[in-house]
Write a protein that holds these residues in place. Structure first.
Motif, PDB file in Angstrom:
ATOM      1  N   TYR A  42       4.686 -46.586 -11.592  1.00 35.89           N
ATOM      2  CA  TYR A  42       3.750 -47.736 -11.925  1.00 35.89           C
ATOM      3  C   TYR A  42       5.229 -48.437 -12.422  1.00 35.89           C
ATOM      4  N   MET A  43       6.025 -47.508 -13.715  1.00 42.45           N
ATOM      5  CA  MET A  43       6.541 -47.772 -14.102  1.00 42.45           C
ATOM      6  C   MET A  43       7.361 -48.722 -13.570  1.00 42.45           C
ATOM      7  N   THR A  44       7.970 -47.752 -12.327  1.00 34.73           N
ATOM      8  CA  THR A  44       9.297 -48.418 -11.906  1.00 34.73           C
ATOM      9  C   THR A  44       8.854 -49.274 -10.845  1.00 34.73           C
ATOM     10  N   LYS A  45       7.825 -50.012 -10.762  1.00 36.53           N
ATOM     11  CA  LYS A  45       7.940 -51.520 -10.180  1.00 36.53           C
ATOM     12  C   LYS A  45       8.102 -52.272 -11.085  1.00 36.53           C
ATOM     13  N   ASP A  46       7.829 -51.671 -12.327  1.00 37.66           N
ATOM     14  CA  ASP A  46       8.538 -52.847 -13.759  1.00 37.66           C
ATOM     15  C   ASP A  46       9.872 -53.866 -13.312  1.00 37.66           C
ATOM     16  N   GLU A  47      10.104 -54.984 -13.539  1.00 38.95           N
ATOM     17  CA  GLU A  47      11.701 -55.295 -13.190  1.00 38.95           C
ATOM     18  C   GLU A  47      12.967 -55.098 -14.520  1.00 38.95           C
ATOM     19  N   THR A  53      16.744 -47.811 -17.927  1.00 38.68           N
ATOM     20  CA  THR A  53      17.079 -46.363 -17.405  1.00 38.68           C
ATOM     21  C   THR A  53      18.266 -46.322 -16.920  1.00 38.68           C
ATOM     22  N   GLU A  54      19.368 -47.492 -16.841  1.00 38.64           N
ATOM     23  CA  GLU A  54      20.497 -47.221 -15.616  1.00 38.64           C
ATOM     24  C   GLU A  54      21.499 -46.467 -16.350  1.00 38.64           C
ATOM     25  N   HIS A  55      21.607 -46.628 -17.689  1.00 43.77           N
ATOM     26  CA  HIS A  55      22.371 -45.219 -18.638  1.00 43.77           C
ATOM     27  C   HIS A  55      22.007 -44.201 -19.035  1.00 43.77           C
ATOM     28  N   ILE A  56      20.911 -43.967 -18.250  1.00 43.23           N
ATOM     29  CA  ILE A  56      20.800 -42.310 -18.057  1.00 43.23           C
ATOM     30  C   ILE A  56      21.232 -41.853 -17.015  1.00 43.23           C
ATOM     31  N   PRO A  57      21.394 -40.635 -17.404  1.00 46.02           N
ATOM     32  CA  PRO A  57      22.163 -39.765 -15.476  1.00 46.02           C
ATOM     33  C   PRO A  57      20.641 -39.044 -15.042  1.00 46.02           C
ATOM     34  N   ASP A  58      20.479 -38.579 -15.569  1.00 47.91           N
ATOM     35  CA  ASP A  58      19.442 -37.794 -15.106  1.00 47.91           C
ATOM     36  C   ASP A  58      17.914 -37.719 -15.570  1.00 47.91           C
ATOM     37  N   VAL A  59      16.697 -39.002 -14.436  1.00 46.68           N
ATOM     38  CA  VAL A  59      15.605 -39.273 -14.955  1.00 46.68           C
ATOM     39  C   VAL A  59      14.865 -38.310 -14.317  1.00 46.68           C
ATOM     40  N   CYS A  72      11.228 -33.624  -9.424  1.00 44.78           N
ATOM     41  CA  CYS A  72      11.747 -34.871  -8.754  1.00 44.78           C
ATOM     42  C   CYS A  72      12.432 -35.131  -9.398  1.00 44.78           C
ATOM     43  N   ARG A  73      13.628 -35.988  -8.964  1.00 44.46           N
ATOM     44  CA  ARG A  73      14.672 -37.450  -9.893  1.00 44.46           C
ATOM     45  C   ARG A  73      13.621 -38.057  -9.336  1.00 44.46           C
ATOM     46  N   LYS A  74      14.194 -40.113 -10.007  1.00 45.11           N
ATOM     47  CA  LYS A  74      13.499 -41.040 -10.081  1.00 45.11           C
ATOM     48  C   LYS A  74      13.624 -41.469  -8.857  1.00 45.11           C
ATOM     49  N   GLU A  75      14.599 -41.365  -8.153  1.00 48.73           N
ATOM     50  CA  GLU A  75      15.283 -41.673  -6.699  1.00 48.73           C
ATOM     51  C   GLU A  75      14.060 -41.183  -5.883  1.00 48.73           C
ATOM     52  N   ASP A  76      13.530 -40.046  -5.355  1.00 50.25           N
ATOM     53  CA  ASP A  76      12.354 -39.484  -4.597  1.00 50.25           C
ATOM     54  C   ASP A  76      11.174 -40.144  -5.445  1.00 50.25           C
ATOM     55  N   LEU A  77      10.725 -40.756  -6.232  1.00 52.51           N
ATOM     56  CA  LEU A  77       9.933 -41.958  -6.712  1.00 52.51           C
ATOM     57  C   LEU A  77       9.540 -42.480  -4.999  1.00 52.51           C
ATOM     58  N   SER A  78      10.620 -43.457  -4.900  1.00 50.09           N
ATOM     59  CA  SER A  78      10.398 -44.783  -3.611  1.00 50.09           C
ATOM     60  C   SER A  78      10.334 -43.683  -1.940  1.00 50.09           C
ATOM     61  N   VAL A  85       0.648 -40.642  -4.628  1.00 54.33           N
ATOM     62  CA  VAL A  85       0.753 -40.602  -6.311  1.00 54.33           C
ATOM     63  C   VAL A  85      -1.047 -40.750  -6.700  1.00 54.33           C
ATOM     64  N   GLU A  86      -1.207 -41.126  -6.332  1.00 53.27           N
ATOM     65  CA  GLU A  86      -3.052 -40.793  -7.047  1.00 53.27           C
ATOM     66  C   GLU A  86      -3.612 -40.075  -6.955  1.00 53.27           C
ATOM     67  N   ARG A  87      -3.329 -38.902  -5.985  1.00 54.38           N
ATOM     68  CA  ARG A  87      -4.088 -37.414  -5.462  1.00 54.38           C
ATOM     69  C   ARG A  87      -3.202 -37.023  -6.830  1.00 54.38           C
ATOM     70  N   ILE A  88      -2.379 -36.469  -7.007  1.00 54.26           N
ATOM     71  CA  ILE A  88      -1.741 -35.039  -7.898  1.00 54.26           C
ATOM     72  C   ILE A  88      -0.909 -35.700  -9.797  1.00 54.26           C
TER      73      ILE A  88
END
Length: 89
Positions: A42-47, A53-59, A72-78, A85-88
């Motif tokens: 849900y944080m990734t949905k924030d504009e 987070t753009e300056h952080i190489p690994d999230v 997992c990497r942040k890119e995997d969330l999409s 997501v609600e179950r884990i």
């Protein structure tokens, strides 16, 4: 703390917004959210997510499912479905 290079957050089930000040940690190379898939999803949905987070190489995010840890990497969330997501953790 401005020179911090790695930061692990969590589990923190009540954290629903991007932590204030992350964008000022210019040397941060690794940010890990542990057992917070739902919150990070849900944080990734924030504009502001990309800007903050753009300056952080690994999230990364971690979660436990069926007794096994996943990293997992942040890119995997999409690629995750909201119902999953609600179950884990």
């Amino acid at each position: 703390m401005p020179d911090i290079r790695e930061l692990v957050i969590g589990p923190c089930p009540l954290l629903m917004e991007i932590p204030i000040g992350i964008e000022h940690l210019k040397y941060l190379k690794l940010l890990v959210f542990s057992c917070m898939v739902k919150q990070v999803y849900y944080m990734t949905k924030d504009e502001n997510w990309e800007k903050v987070t753009e300056h952080i190489p690994d999230v990364l995010f971690t979660f436990l499912e069926a007794g096994k840890w996943f990293y997992c990497r942040k890119e995997d969330l999409s690629s995750l479905f909201p119902e999953y997501v609600e179950r884990i953790c």
